[in-house]
Write a protein that holds these residues in place. Sequence first.
Motif, PDB file in Angstrom:
ATOM      1  N   THR A 287       0.830  -1.197   0.000  1.00 24.84           N
ATOM      2  CA  THR A 287       0.000   0.000   0.000  1.00 24.84           C
ATOM      3  C   THR A 287       0.871   1.256   0.000  1.00 24.84           C
ATOM      4  OG1 THR A 287      -1.755  -1.155   1.164  1.00 24.84           O
ATOM      5  CG2 THR A 287      -1.804   1.249   1.247  1.00 24.84           C
ATOM      6  N   SER A 288       1.938   1.218   0.792  1.00 23.19           N
ATOM      7  CA  SER A 288       2.848   2.356   0.835  1.00 23.19           C
ATOM      8  C   SER A 288       3.466   2.583  -0.558  1.00 23.19           C
ATOM      9  CB  SER A 288       3.914   2.091   1.914  1.00 23.19           C
ATOM     10  OG  SER A 288       5.063   2.835   1.647  1.00 23.19           O
ATOM     11  N   ALA A 289       3.915   1.506  -1.210  1.00 25.23           N
ATOM     12  CA  ALA A 289       4.470   1.633  -2.566  1.00 25.23           C
ATOM     13  C   ALA A 289       3.432   2.224  -3.515  1.00 25.23           C
ATOM     14  CB  ALA A 289       4.925   0.263  -3.070  1.00 25.23           C
ATOM     15  N   LEU A 290       2.186   1.763  -3.350  1.00 27.53           N
ATOM     16  CA  LEU A 290       1.105   2.203  -4.233  1.00 27.53           C
ATOM     17  C   LEU A 290       0.829   3.692  -4.085  1.00 27.53           C
ATOM     18  CD1 LEU A 290      -1.167   1.176  -6.172  1.00 27.53           C
ATOM     19  CD2 LEU A 290      -2.634   1.070  -4.156  1.00 27.53           C
ATOM     20  N   LEU A 291       0.809   4.161  -2.850  1.00 27.13           N
ATOM     21  CA  LEU A 291       0.390   5.545  -2.607  1.00 27.13           C
ATOM     22  C   LEU A 291       1.542   6.542  -2.746  1.00 27.13           C
ATOM     23  CD1 LEU A 291      -2.110   5.009   0.366  1.00 27.13           C
ATOM     24  CD2 LEU A 291      -2.651   5.256  -2.060  1.00 27.13           C
ATOM     25  N   THR A 292       2.786   6.032  -2.773  1.00 27.04           N
ATOM     26  CA  THR A 292       3.923   6.940  -2.930  1.00 27.04           C
ATOM     27  C   THR A 292       4.587   6.782  -4.298  1.00 27.04           C
ATOM     28  OG1 THR A 292       5.470   5.310  -2.037  1.00 27.04           O
ATOM     29  CG2 THR A 292       4.472   6.849  -0.461  1.00 27.04           C
ATOM     30  N   GLY A 293       4.310   5.655  -4.966  1.00 22.85           N
ATOM     31  CA  GLY A 293       4.985   5.399  -6.243  1.00 22.85           C
ATOM     32  C   GLY A 293       6.447   5.023  -6.064  1.00 22.85           C
ATOM     33  N   ASP A 294       6.807   4.550  -4.875  1.00 21.46           N
ATOM     34  CA  ASP A 294       8.204   4.233  -4.592  1.00 21.46           C
ATOM     35  C   ASP A 294       8.576   2.818  -5.079  1.00 21.46           C
ATOM     36  OD1 ASP A 294      10.777   4.759  -3.385  1.00 21.46           O
ATOM     37  OD2 ASP A 294      10.202   3.234  -1.914  1.00 21.46           O
ATOM     38  N   ALA A 295       9.485   2.791  -6.054  1.00 16.92           N
ATOM     39  CA  ALA A 295       9.837   1.525  -6.707  1.00 16.92           C
ATOM     40  C   ALA A 295      10.535   0.563  -5.754  1.00 16.92           C
ATOM     41  CB  ALA A 295      10.724   1.796  -7.916  1.00 16.92           C
ATOM     42  N   ALA A 296      11.414   1.099  -4.897  1.00 14.68           N
ATOM     43  CA  ALA A 296      12.193   0.221  -4.012  1.00 14.68           C
ATOM     44  C   ALA A 296      11.273  -0.528  -3.045  1.00 14.68           C
ATOM     45  CB  ALA A 296      13.219   1.038  -3.229  1.00 14.68           C
ATOM     46  N   THR A 297      10.254   0.177  -2.550  1.00 11.14           N
ATOM     47  CA  THR A 297       9.298  -0.474  -1.640  1.00 11.14           C
ATOM     48  C   THR A 297       8.530  -1.566  -2.386  1.00 11.14           C
ATOM     49  OG1 THR A 297       9.066   1.661  -0.533  1.00 11.14           O
ATOM     50  CG2 THR A 297       7.466  -0.022   0.040  1.00 11.14           C
ATOM     51  N   ALA A 298       8.116  -1.264  -3.596  1.00 14.31           N
ATOM     52  CA  ALA A 298       7.391  -2.260  -4.390  1.00 14.31           C
ATOM     53  C   ALA A 298       8.259  -3.504  -4.585  1.00 14.31           C
ATOM     54  CB  ALA A 298       6.980  -1.666  -5.736  1.00 14.31           C
ATOM     55  N   GLU A 299       9.540  -3.288  -4.935  1.00 11.69           N
ATOM     56  CA  GLU A 299      10.451  -4.423  -5.133  1.00 11.69           C
ATOM     57  C   GLU A 299      10.593  -5.240  -3.857  1.00 11.69           C
ATOM     58  OE1 GLU A 299      11.539  -5.600  -7.778  1.00 11.69           O
ATOM     59  OE2 GLU A 299      11.224  -3.927  -9.167  1.00 11.69           O
ATOM     60  N   ARG A 300      10.639  -4.527  -2.718  1.00 16.27           N
ATOM     61  CA  ARG A 300      10.802  -5.225  -1.441  1.00 16.27           C
ATOM     62  C   ARG A 300       9.622  -6.166  -1.180  1.00 16.27           C
ATOM     63  NH1 ARG A 300      12.540  -0.728   1.191  1.00 16.27           N
ATOM     64  NH2 ARG A 300      10.569  -0.415   2.269  1.00 16.27           N
ATOM     65  N   VAL A 301       8.422  -5.727  -1.502  1.00 17.98           N
ATOM     66  CA  VAL A 301       7.242  -6.587  -1.315  1.00 17.98           C
ATOM     67  C   VAL A 301       7.356  -7.814  -2.198  1.00 17.98           C
ATOM     68  CG1 VAL A 301       4.735  -6.757  -1.556  1.00 17.98           C
ATOM     69  CG2 VAL A 301       5.771  -4.607  -0.793  1.00 17.98           C
ATOM     70  N   ILE A 302       7.737  -7.574  -3.448  1.00 22.23           N
ATOM     71  CA  ILE A 302       7.790  -8.669  -4.409  1.00 22.23           C
ATOM     72  C   ILE A 302       8.827  -9.713  -3.959  1.00 22.23           C
ATOM     73  CG2 ILE A 302       8.280  -9.239  -6.833  1.00 22.23           C
ATOM     74  CD1 ILE A 302       7.091  -6.300  -7.429  1.00 22.23           C
ATOM     75  N   SER A 303       9.968  -9.246  -3.435  1.00 26.34           N
ATOM     76  CA  SER A 303      10.985 -10.208  -2.949  1.00 26.34           C
ATOM     77  C   SER A 303      10.560 -10.868  -1.644  1.00 26.34           C
ATOM     78  CB  SER A 303      12.330  -9.529  -2.675  1.00 26.34           C
ATOM     79  OG  SER A 303      12.593  -8.545  -3.613  1.00 26.34           O
ATOM     80  N   ALA A 304       9.876 -10.108  -0.786  1.00 26.66           N
ATOM     81  CA  ALA A 304       9.512 -10.634   0.539  1.00 26.66           C
ATOM     82  C   ALA A 304       8.587 -11.832   0.427  1.00 26.66           C
ATOM     83  CB  ALA A 304       8.845  -9.539   1.375  1.00 26.66           C
ATOM     84  N   ASP A 305       7.907 -11.956  -0.704  1.00 30.24           N
ATOM     85  CA  ASP A 305       6.950 -13.054  -0.828  1.00 30.24           C
ATOM     86  C   ASP A 305       7.629 -14.426  -0.752  1.00 30.24           C
ATOM     87  OD1 ASP A 305       4.090 -13.337  -1.005  1.00 30.24           O
ATOM     88  OD2 ASP A 305       4.443 -14.388  -2.893  1.00 30.24           O
TER      89      ASP A 305
END
Lengths: 218, 218
Positions: free
Chosen positions: A31-49
């Motif tokens: 959600t944080s990645a979504l609302l800020t557009g922050d790529a690094a956070t998005a990548e972190r979610v994808i790897s955390a899975d």
Amino acid sequence: MREAFHDQLDGIFIDLSGMCRLVEEEVREATSALLTGDAATAERVISADRAVDAAREKIEDTCFQVLSLQQPVAGDLRMLVSALRMVSEVERMGDLSVHVAKIARLRTPDVAVPLQVRPTVEQMAIVAQDMVSRVCQIISERDIEAAVELGRDDEEMDQLRRRSFAELLGDEWNHGVEAAVDIALLGRYYERIADHAVSVANRVVYTVTGELRGRRED
Amino acid sequence: MREAFHDQLDGIFIDLSGMCRLVEEEVREATSALLTGDAATAERVISADRAVDAAREKIEDTCFQVLSLQQPVAGDLRMLVSALRMVSEVERMGDLSVHVAKIARLRTPDVAVPLQVRPTVEQMAIVAQDMVSRVCQIISERDIEAAVELGRDDEEMDQLRRRSFAELLGDEWNHGVEAAVDIALLGRYYERIADHAVSVANRVVYTVTGELRGRRED
């Protein structure tokens, strides 16, 4: 034997709750990645899975060991089989946050959610995250009352989903097709996260009381 | 005892295949409702889902009876637990066709799918339906080769989904936001039907060989 069994069962529920906390963090970060557009956070979610998948495998292995070695019957058997089903549902909640993160990544550095629908999408995310957080607690404490309450709160997500459609399809919408498609899919993902949380909560009720609450036709 | 067990197990797989055929019919009818805008057909799918739920309950009860009475271990245990998971996934495929039928019903007497994307959506529906039909057969015959092949064909659905996004977001799109949102969600539903078919096929491989094929991160 019975005591060893119940210790093992407790261990499974503790692990399941721990896995649920990983997923809660995934939902929050997505959600944080979504609302800020922050790529690094998005990548972190994808790897955390991957950590969530590993947790699932460990819990499944333990369930099968206990099933094989302890040969539980009746209520105990149902509890273990329920744990196996819960683990799949918790994993799905993680997968769905990955989907949210992927939409964030697709639009970065822009933000996928236009300001006009931001309150609705943010509220969906808050509701989903809150339901995941509560279900983690419900699993670890096998708290029936909280589980029953969770089932009731599902209605808010339905209302938010309807509101988001009204916004997308209203005359005021001037963000085009791409953003609308993103919002529709994001709504679906958050709704499914909430559905899984309710379903896991119902299974907790079932493992404790033996009673399966009505399943949503969804 | 072993013989009785294997007879019961065969019975479960026969019932599961029968339930799968009900879902195959749901997918077919939902697609027909979608492409014709026929309200009666859409309603029929929505009502038919009750029969699928009843089939699920019957199979689950049998699985629990066999688990309790026969106390299977190792491979036999994994097979029964797999059957319980397959039954949930087959049920989900039915729920997803209900979602397709509900979009059809929402737009009737109009057709939700504009001519411009009809070939893509129709092809998605054909692929999904074909995968469901094949997985019913795979369940009843426990056909490993066909199951492995099904996993490979999943790629076509991914391509169709990408194509549908390209169509919705291209300059030629002049059907507005509502139709685009419908198509995006329909694509998601058909894709999930295909995912579940692959997952069930992988579980059939697992029940026969003991080997779990790589799960899609989805």
